[in-house]
Scaffold this active site. Sequence first.
Site, PDB file in Angstrom:
ATOM      1  N   VAL A  21      10.368  -5.340   0.205  1.00 15.99           N
ATOM      2  CA  VAL A  21      11.902  -5.170  -0.009  1.00 15.99           C
ATOM      3  C   VAL A  21      12.548  -4.672   1.136  1.00 15.99           C
ATOM      4  CG1 VAL A  21      13.676  -4.026  -1.258  1.00 15.99           C
ATOM      5  CG2 VAL A  21      11.441  -4.607  -2.372  1.00 15.99           C
TER       6      VAL A  21
ATOM      7  N   ARG B  66       6.541   2.166 -14.148  1.00 13.46           N
ATOM      8  CA  ARG B  66       7.302   2.697 -12.995  1.00 13.46           C
ATOM      9  C   ARG B  66       7.012   4.172 -12.997  1.00 13.46           C
ATOM     10  NH1 ARG B  66      10.799  -1.138 -15.305  1.00 13.46           N
ATOM     11  NH2 ARG B  66      11.462  -2.767 -13.629  1.00 13.46           N
TER      12      ARG B  66
ATOM     13  N   ASN C 107       5.129   8.856  -5.288  1.00 13.48           N
ATOM     14  CA  ASN C 107       6.470   8.491  -4.699  1.00 13.48           C
ATOM     15  C   ASN C 107       7.310   9.558  -4.221  1.00 13.48           C
ATOM     16  OD1 ASN C 107       5.484   5.788  -4.261  1.00 13.48           O
ATOM     17  ND2 ASN C 107       6.965   4.906  -5.820  1.00 13.48           N
TER      18      ASN C 107
ATOM     19  N   THR D 262      13.139   3.174  -4.255  1.00  9.55           N
ATOM     20  CA  THR D 262      11.783   3.627  -4.596  1.00  9.55           C
ATOM     21  C   THR D 262      11.927   4.011  -6.085  1.00  9.55           C
ATOM     22  OG1 THR D 262      11.481   4.432  -2.373  1.00  9.55           O
ATOM     23  CG2 THR D 262       9.903   4.893  -4.105  1.00  9.55           C
TER      24      THR D 262
ATOM     25  N   ARG E 232      18.610 -10.113 -13.801  1.00 15.41           N
ATOM     26  CA  ARG E 232      17.836 -10.721 -14.605  1.00 15.41           C
ATOM     27  C   ARG E 232      18.355 -10.998 -15.980  1.00 15.41           C
ATOM     28  NH1 ARG E 232      13.324  -6.352 -12.514  1.00 15.41           N
ATOM     29  NH2 ARG E 232      12.708  -7.717 -10.774  1.00 15.41           N
TER      30      ARG E 232
ATOM     31  N   HIS F  54      16.355   2.885 -15.183  1.00 14.57           N
ATOM     32  CA  HIS F  54      15.597   1.676 -14.779  1.00 14.57           C
ATOM     33  C   HIS F  54      14.108   1.571 -15.210  1.00 14.57           C
ATOM     34  CE1 HIS F  54      14.690  -2.025 -12.204  1.00 14.57           C
ATOM     35  NE2 HIS F  54      13.809  -1.146 -11.514  1.00 14.57           N
TER      36      HIS F  54
HETATM   37  O1  TXD Z   1      15.052  -2.177  -8.722  1.00 12.14           O
HETATM   38  C1  TXD Z   1      14.643  -1.473  -7.715  1.00 12.14           C
HETATM   39  N1  TXD Z   1      14.851  -0.473  -7.477  1.00 12.14           N
HETATM   40  C2  TXD Z   1      13.351  -1.900  -7.310  1.00 12.14           C
HETATM   41  C3  TXD Z   1      12.524  -0.924  -6.996  1.00 12.14           C
HETATM   42  C4  TXD Z   1      13.032  -3.202  -7.326  1.00 12.14           C
HETATM   43  C5  TXD Z   1      11.692  -3.560  -6.435  1.00 12.14           C
HETATM   44  C6  TXD Z   1      10.831  -2.694  -5.926  1.00 12.14           C
HETATM   45  N2  TXD Z   1      11.041  -1.368  -6.283  1.00 12.14           N
HETATM   46  C7  TXD Z   1      10.349  -0.254  -5.610  1.00 12.14           C
HETATM   47  O2  TXD Z   1      10.754  -0.245  -4.473  1.00 12.14           O
HETATM   48  C8  TXD Z   1       8.629  -0.522  -5.846  1.00 12.14           C
HETATM   49  O3  TXD Z   1       8.285   0.156  -7.020  1.00 12.14           O
HETATM   50  C9  TXD Z   1       8.475   0.570  -4.584  1.00 12.14           C
HETATM   51  O4  TXD Z   1       8.432   2.053  -5.063  1.00 12.14           O
HETATM   52  C10 TXD Z   1       9.384   0.331  -3.516  1.00 12.14           C
HETATM   53  C11 TXD Z   1       9.125  -0.760  -2.400  1.00 12.14           C
HETATM   54  O5  TXD Z   1       8.658  -1.963  -2.968  1.00 12.14           O
HETATM   55  P1  TXD Z   1       7.796  -2.813  -2.033  1.00 12.14           P
HETATM   56  O6  TXD Z   1       7.609  -4.158  -2.786  1.00 12.14           O
HETATM   57  O7  TXD Z   1       8.914  -3.110  -0.736  1.00 12.14           O
HETATM   58  O8  TXD Z   1       6.652  -2.136  -1.531  1.00 12.14           O
HETATM   59  P2  TXD Z   1       5.719  -2.215  -0.164  1.00 12.14           P
HETATM   60  O9  TXD Z   1       5.804  -3.727   0.035  1.00 12.14           O
HETATM   61  O10 TXD Z   1       4.289  -1.599  -0.562  1.00 12.14           O
HETATM   62  O11 TXD Z   1       6.398  -1.447   0.493  1.00 12.14           O
HETATM   63  C12 TXD Z   1       6.650  -0.110   0.777  1.00 12.14           C
HETATM   64  C13 TXD Z   1       6.607   0.468   2.305  1.00 12.14           C
HETATM   65  C14 TXD Z   1       5.215  -0.009   3.009  1.00 12.14           C
HETATM   66  O12 TXD Z   1       5.579  -0.670   4.178  1.00 12.14           O
HETATM   67  C15 TXD Z   1       4.583   1.504   3.248  1.00 12.14           C
HETATM   68  O13 TXD Z   1       3.982   1.446   4.345  1.00 12.14           O
HETATM   69  C16 TXD Z   1       6.022   2.118   3.212  1.00 12.14           C
HETATM   70  O14 TXD Z   1       6.913   1.706   2.330  1.00 12.14           O
HETATM   71  N3  TXD Z   1       5.692   3.616   3.252  1.00 12.14           N
HETATM   72  C17 TXD Z   1       6.209   4.512   4.113  1.00 12.14           C
HETATM   73  N4  TXD Z   1       7.317   4.442   5.001  1.00 12.14           N
HETATM   74  C18 TXD Z   1       7.720   5.616   5.512  1.00 12.14           C
HETATM   75  N5  TXD Z   1       7.224   6.880   5.265  1.00 12.14           N
HETATM   76  C19 TXD Z   1       6.240   6.977   4.283  1.00 12.14           C
HETATM   77  N6  TXD Z   1       5.950   8.282   3.959  1.00 12.14           N
HETATM   78  C20 TXD Z   1       5.929   5.853   3.592  1.00 12.14           C
HETATM   79  N7  TXD Z   1       4.788   5.574   2.748  1.00 12.14           N
HETATM   80  C21 TXD Z   1       4.974   4.428   2.459  1.00 12.14           C
END
Ligand code: TXD
Length: 312
Positions: free
Chosen positions: A19, A94, A101, A125, A157, A181
């Site tokens: 995302v 979720r 998270n 998140t 959606r 959500h």
């Molecule tokens: O409608 C909505 N709000 C949503 C929410 C729609 C789609 C996705 N939704 C949620 O967003 C999903 O359930 C996840 O909780 C987040 C992120 O989803 P994404 O698909 O982007 O997950 P990824 O690809 O695993 O990316 C998460 C990134 C990854 O690069 C990790 O290294 C990073 O988060 N991460 C961190 N960054 C900084 N600091 C910390 N502590 C950290 N931990 C993980």
Amino acid sequence: MQIQDYRSPKVTVIGTGNVGGMLAQRIAKENLADVVLCDIVQGKPQGIALDLAQAHCISNHDRRIIGTNDYSDTSDSDVIVITAGLPRKEGMSRNDLLKINAGIVKNVVEQAIALSPNAILLVITNPLDVMTYLAWQVSGLPPQRVIGMAGVLDAARFRTFIAMELRLSTSDIYATVLGGHGDLMVPIPRLSTVNGVPITDLLSEEAIARLVERTRNGGAEIVKLLQNGSAYFAPSAAAYTMVETIISDRHRIFPAAAYLDGEYGLKDIFMGVPIHLGRQGAEKIVELQLSDTELAALHSSAASVKANINLL
Ligand code: TXD
């Protein structure tokens, strides 16, 4: 204003996953703002930033894109988007993401807000409503400057499924989805329309119930199909629309997780309701006239969000 006083808007995206990366790409491509990508994984945000920078000359944009693991690069951001955390895997709700998270969101918000005290915080998140509440508490910001993105996605959606059912363009369809959500989100068919005509006049009760159920499970349906990870094209498009509305101070009305202080009979909770969105954040909560059944559904959804807030 003299030209040298002009400063590009600055958006920090924390969490450079599916995302976050896609959102950064949209912001850069539209020339909306400078983007700082920040992640805990060494090299990942730098690699994505470099890749995006190399797309500049092809897609004709020239905003600065920085990839970093160092929060000092994020200072003075106008908007901070939080996508850091784990996404769902098949079979997970979720809420299963809650504990892990919560630790991540608390940590990143503390670090980011200390350096950008005037920012608007946009939380993505999951579990969304609870993480937005947590981000607000940790940040110490006024509640209108903390917003959660989910309603724009959930409404998209619902619009998509209505369009598919009626074989119409989504452009002519408006959908209202309220609540948390999660599985108890509250699509409102009575206030979902095709060119102003409620879908309750256009579709049978059975069809509407089917589309409502598919909307509630919209995220899980994609998680199941992907088998690894969750949706990110529509989520990043929804997040982009909100970031653009804030930066451009457009005062659009969107459903989003906002702080309720008595509206809809709910207090001390973040949950999906229509808001006026602009440069100051959630500038106003729109109170729709709901039927008793719709209000009861909203309150059940709120009870589930509250239960998770209490778990924190
Ligand atoms: O409608 C909505 N709000 C949503 C929410 C729609 C789609 C996705 N939704 C949620 O967003 C999903 O359930 C996840 O909780 C987040 C992120 O989803 P994404 O698909 O982007 O997950 P990824 O690809 O695993 O990316 C998460 C990134 C990854 O690069 C990790 O290294 C990073 O988060 N991460 C961190 N960054 C900084 N600091 C910390 N502590 C950290 N931990 C993980």
